[in-house]
Design a protein around this motif. Structure first.
Motif, short mmCIF file in Angstrom:
data_model
loop_
_atom_site.label_atom_id
_atom_site.label_comp_id
_atom_site.label_asym_id
_atom_site.label_seq_id
_atom_site.Cartn_x
_atom_site.Cartn_y
_atom_site.Cartn_z
N GLU A 280 42.27 37.09 46.03
CA GLU A 280 43.59 36.95 45.43
C GLU A 280 43.58 37.45 44.00
OE1 GLU A 280 44.55 32.79 46.05
OE2 GLU A 280 45.52 33.31 47.95
N VAL A 281 44.63 38.18 43.65
CA VAL A 281 44.82 38.66 42.28
C VAL A 281 45.80 37.67 41.63
CG1 VAL A 281 45.60 40.55 40.82
CG2 VAL A 281 44.50 41.04 43.04
N ILE A 282 45.33 36.98 40.60
CA ILE A 282 46.07 35.89 39.97
C ILE A 282 46.60 36.32 38.60
CG2 ILE A 282 45.90 33.49 39.17
CD1 ILE A 282 45.32 33.73 42.13
N SER A 283 47.82 35.90 38.29
CA SER A 283 48.40 36.16 36.96
C SER A 283 47.75 35.23 35.94
CB SER A 283 49.91 35.92 36.98
OG SER A 283 50.43 36.12 35.68
N GLU A 284 47.30 35.80 34.85
CA GLU A 284 46.70 35.00 33.78
C GLU A 284 47.74 34.54 32.76
OE1 GLU A 284 43.34 36.99 32.10
OE2 GLU A 284 42.34 37.15 34.04
N VAL A 285 48.96 35.08 32.87
CA VAL A 285 50.04 34.73 31.94
C VAL A 285 51.36 34.60 32.69
CG1 VAL A 285 48.97 35.92 29.97
CG2 VAL A 285 50.62 37.12 31.41
N ALA A 286 52.30 33.90 32.09
CA ALA A 286 53.67 33.89 32.60
C ALA A 286 54.37 35.12 32.04
CB ALA A 286 54.39 32.62 32.16
N GLY A 287 55.19 35.76 32.83
CA GLY A 287 55.89 36.94 32.35
C GLY A 287 56.75 37.53 33.44
N THR A 288 57.02 38.83 33.31
CA THR A 288 57.85 39.56 34.25
C THR A 288 57.07 40.77 34.75
OG1 THR A 288 59.82 38.90 33.02
CG2 THR A 288 60.07 40.75 34.53
N VAL A 289 57.18 41.07 36.04
CA VAL A 289 56.53 42.26 36.58
C VAL A 289 57.25 43.48 36.02
CG1 VAL A 289 55.92 43.53 38.66
CG2 VAL A 289 55.90 41.03 38.69
N TRP A 290 56.51 44.31 35.32
CA TRP A 290 57.07 45.50 34.67
C TRP A 290 57.03 46.67 35.64
CZ3 TRP A 290 59.75 45.79 30.36
CH2 TRP A 290 59.91 47.01 29.72
N THR A 291 55.83 46.97 36.15
CA THR A 291 55.68 48.05 37.13
C THR A 291 54.62 47.65 38.15
OG1 THR A 291 53.94 49.16 35.86
CG2 THR A 291 56.20 49.90 35.48
N VAL A 292 54.72 48.23 39.33
CA VAL A 292 53.72 48.07 40.38
C VAL A 292 53.13 49.46 40.62
CG1 VAL A 292 53.30 47.44 42.78
CG2 VAL A 292 54.93 46.11 41.41
N ALA A 293 51.82 49.58 40.46
CA ALA A 293 51.18 50.89 40.51
C ALA A 293 50.72 51.29 41.91
CB ALA A 293 49.98 50.91 39.56
N LEU A 294 50.50 50.31 42.78
CA LEU A 294 49.94 50.60 44.11
C LEU A 294 50.76 49.94 45.20
CD1 LEU A 294 46.20 49.92 43.21
CD2 LEU A 294 47.31 52.14 43.41
N ALA A 295 50.62 50.46 46.41
CA ALA A 295 51.30 49.90 47.57
C ALA A 295 50.27 49.31 48.52
CB ALA A 295 52.10 51.00 48.28
N PRO A 296 50.70 48.43 49.41
CA PRO A 296 49.77 47.92 50.43
C PRO A 296 49.14 49.08 51.19
CG PRO A 296 51.77 46.61 50.44
CD PRO A 296 52.01 47.78 49.52
N GLY A 297 47.84 48.93 51.46
CA GLY A 297 47.09 49.99 52.13
C GLY A 297 46.31 50.87 51.18
N ALA A 298 46.61 50.79 49.88
CA ALA A 298 45.92 51.62 48.89
C ALA A 298 44.50 51.14 48.67
CB ALA A 298 46.68 51.61 47.58
N GLN A 299 43.58 52.09 48.56
CA GLN A 299 42.18 51.78 48.20
C GLN A 299 42.13 51.53 46.71
OE1 GLN A 299 40.15 51.66 51.57
NE2 GLN A 299 38.87 52.05 49.83
N VAL A 300 41.37 50.51 46.28
CA VAL A 300 41.19 50.24 44.86
C VAL A 300 39.72 50.05 44.54
CG1 VAL A 300 43.46 49.21 44.47
CG2 VAL A 300 41.58 47.75 45.15
N ALA A 301 39.38 50.44 43.34
CA ALA A 301 38.05 50.16 42.79
C ALA A 301 38.21 48.98 41.84
CB ALA A 301 37.51 51.37 42.04
N GLU A 302 37.14 48.29 41.59
CA GLU A 302 37.20 47.19 40.62
C GLU A 302 37.70 47.75 39.29
OE1 GLU A 302 34.32 43.84 38.56
OE2 GLU A 302 33.62 44.93 40.31
N GLY A 303 38.71 47.10 38.72
CA GLY A 303 39.26 47.53 37.44
C GLY A 303 40.48 48.43 37.54
#
Length: 74
Positions: free
Chosen positions: A6-29
């Protein structure tokens, strides 16, 4: 065997942009999304390599500290 992370929010705020879609490969970082909090842009990185299984937020949505933003399958 698949491990779900799970990717957890460390702060309260508003989602500004989403860079990836479901199915996308990611590397750590890799940047998954950007939050805006107190007029600061806060990138949210992937905590581990894998595949984005779910995105649970959308641009403009308010999030709480500790909220699950996305899930990554390893």
């Amino acid at each position: 065997m698949t491990t779900r992370i799970e990717v957890i929010s460390e702060v309260a705020g508003t989602v500004w942009t989403v860079a990836l879609a479901p199915g996308a490969q990611v590397a750590e970082g890799d940047e998954i999304l950007v939050l805006e909090s107190m007029k600061m842009e806060i990138p949210v990185p992937a905590p581990a390599p894998g595949v984005v299984a779910e995105l649970l937020v959308a641009p403009g949505e308010a999030v709480a500290e500790g909220q699950v933003l996305a899930r990554i399958d390893r």
